[in-house]
Design an enzyme around this catalytic site. Structure first.
Site, short mmCIF file in Angstrom:
data_model
loop_
_atom_site.label_atom_id
_atom_site.label_comp_id
_atom_site.label_asym_id
_atom_site.label_seq_id
_atom_site.Cartn_x
_atom_site.Cartn_y
_atom_site.Cartn_z
N THR A 71 80.29 53.60 47.75
CA THR A 71 80.70 54.87 48.34
C THR A 71 81.93 55.41 47.63
O THR A 71 81.99 56.59 47.25
CB THR A 71 80.99 54.69 49.86
OG1 THR A 71 79.80 54.18 50.47
CG2 THR A 71 81.40 55.99 50.52
N ASN A 150 67.16 53.50 47.49
CA ASN A 150 67.30 52.35 48.39
C ASN A 150 66.26 52.34 49.51
O ASN A 150 66.04 51.32 50.15
CB ASN A 150 68.70 52.32 48.99
CG ASN A 150 69.10 53.63 49.62
OD1 ASN A 150 69.02 54.68 48.97
ND2 ASN A 150 69.51 53.61 50.87
N THR A 237 97.00 47.23 45.60
CA THR A 237 96.86 45.85 45.11
C THR A 237 95.38 45.47 45.08
O THR A 237 94.66 45.73 46.03
CB THR A 237 97.66 44.88 46.01
OG1 THR A 237 99.02 45.32 46.00
CG2 THR A 237 97.58 43.45 45.52
N CYS A 327 72.58 52.75 57.58
CA CYS A 327 73.39 53.54 58.51
C CYS A 327 72.51 54.35 59.44
O CYS A 327 72.75 54.42 60.64
CB CYS A 327 74.35 54.45 57.75
SG CYS A 327 73.83 54.84 56.11
C1 PLP Z 1 71.97 53.79 46.85
C2 PLP Z 1 73.25 53.45 47.56
N1 PLP Z 1 74.38 54.11 47.24
C3 PLP Z 1 75.54 53.83 47.83
C4 PLP Z 1 75.64 52.87 48.80
C5 PLP Z 1 76.97 52.58 49.43
O1 PLP Z 1 77.55 51.43 48.87
P1 PLP Z 1 78.73 50.66 49.65
O2 PLP Z 1 78.13 50.07 50.87
O3 PLP Z 1 79.22 49.63 48.69
O4 PLP Z 1 79.78 51.67 49.93
C6 PLP Z 1 74.49 52.17 49.20
C7 PLP Z 1 74.53 51.17 50.28
O5 PLP Z 1 73.77 51.21 51.23
C8 PLP Z 1 73.25 52.47 48.55
O6 PLP Z 1 72.12 51.82 48.86
#
Ligand code: PLP
Length: 378
Positions: A71, A150, A237, A327
């Site tokens: 993210t 995803n 850090t 989510c």
């Molecule tokens: C395609 C994709 N992008 C971004 C993210 C977000 O990553 P993070 O959980 O490390 O913030 C995810 C996690 O579900 C993801 O599947």
């Protein structure tokens, strides 16, 4: 018995990763910015991690900046393009992760950019002509398209997209969160400006990831300001325990990639075959039954086959899966990706996703649960 088939949402830590983190927790207590011996010990681990990642992705270590995950990496690329590189138009798709879509919507609401969506076909694949048309209409845009989806597993024809971006002088970012650690990626072979990665998708801990920034093509400022960490690109850090775990997981992923890929792809194939043998009129979403990510199988079960709330019933019976990205399933809200594919709302779409820690007996267990939950078995 409990079976975990939600590895796209997050993967378990490998024992070797836990050991690397434990070692860092016990021994690397000094601040990596301190110049004394103890500080230097911490710093070395961070710089070695950067080198391991860079050598496997074929880029230079200074092009890898550690972040808190995918993210933040996505936010950093978008923020940098808008504030430092003058981007006013962003070309993307409606099936990107919320870490992209909500970030872009935020900047659009502030009046800083306009978002333009590429057309998708019924499988959720990008229409390259539509991308080219947007590139002609909106010069000097940012194109942000994920390398692998995803939820529905689709993989972007990334080199074709990159060539189009270069032809029209667009910047190109790809969310590679589901691809890095799962495929051999050669960044010298894909002409790209930014790529995002997240450790917890390949058996590293949550809360650590990185962004690749192509130093030959772009220069952006930090998203988080503070001390001069990460060559002034990310204040704060460093998460040294996370970085130690990330490096170990990354190393293992690359050492065993071909072997793991074959094993996981076979498991998925076995699940496909079991579903076809045991359930009628089921289809597989996107590219998930063929060319898609080998870790994801997205199944479209017809309305009459199960009671409502299949996902919840699977959970009660011991199978953890997902109805979309983590989510959205947590909030029990329909997935924005599945919605784009115009699948009848009454059908139940379940995403099963695998890691090398799954076995055939996990699949058999899941199939038996599905058989038990099936209505009107005749
Ligand atoms: C395609 C994709 N992008 C971004 C993210 C977000 O990553 P993070 O959980 O490390 O913030 C995810 C996690 O579900 C993801 O599947």
């Amino acid at each position: 018995m409990k079976v975990y088939l939600d590895n796209t949402a997050s993967t378990p830590l490998l024992p070797e990763v836990i050991d690397a983190m434990k070692n860092a927790m016990e021994n690397l207590y000094a601040n990596p910015s301190s110049v004394h011996y103890h500080g230097r010990m911490s710093k070395v681990v961070i710089e070695n991690a950067r080198k391991t990642i860079a050598s496997n992705l074929n880029c230079v270590p200074s092009e890898i900046i550690f972040t808190s995950g995918g993210t933040e990496a996505n936010n950093m690329a978008i923020y940098g393009c808008i504030y430092d590189l003058g981007v006013q138009n962003v070309i993307t798709s409606k099936i990107e992760h919320h870490a992209i879509l909500h970030t872009l919507e935020h900047f659009e609401q502030k009046g800083l950019i306009k978002i333009h969506f590429v057309e998708l076909n019924e499988k959720g694949q990008i229409n390259l002509d539509s991308l080219e048309k947007h590139l002609i209409d909106f010069p000097n845009a940012l194109v942000t398209l994920m390398y692998a989806n995803n939820e529905i597993s689709n993989r972007l024809p990334i080199r074709k997209v990159s060539k189009l971006c270069r032809k029209y002088d667009a910047l190109f970012h790809s969310d590679m969160v589901q691809s890095i650690g799962h495929y051999h990626i050669d960044l010298q072979n894909i002409d790209i400006d930014f790529a995002s990665s997240s450790g917890h998708k390949f058996h590293a801990p949550k809360g650590i990831g990185f962004i690749y920034i192509n130093s030959k093509k772009v220069k952006i400022d930090a998203l988080i300001h503070g001390g001069g960490q990460e060559r002034n690109m990310r204040g704060g850090t460093e998460n040294i325990y996370g970085i130690a775990g990330l490096a170990k997981a990354f190393e293992i992923a690359h050492e065993k990639m071909d072997e793991d890929m074959t094993y996981i792809a076979d498991l998925k194939q076995y699940m496909i075959q079991q579903i076809i043998e045991n359930f009628d009129n089921v289809s597989f979403i996107g590219e998930s039954a063929n060319t898609g990510l080998y870790t994801v199988l997205s199944v479209n079960f017809p309305k009459a086959m199960f009671d409502d709330m299949l996902l919840m019933n699977l959970d009660i019976e011991g199978v953890s899966a997902s109805s979309g990205s983590a989510c959205t399933s947590g909030a029990l809200k329909g997935s924005h990706v599945i919605k784009e594919l115009k699948i009848p709302a009454e059908n139940q779409v379940i995403r099963f996703s695998f890691s090398k820690l799954n076995t055939k007996s996990d699949i058999n267990f899941c199939i038996n649960v599905l058989k038990k939950l099936q209505k009107n078995k005749g």
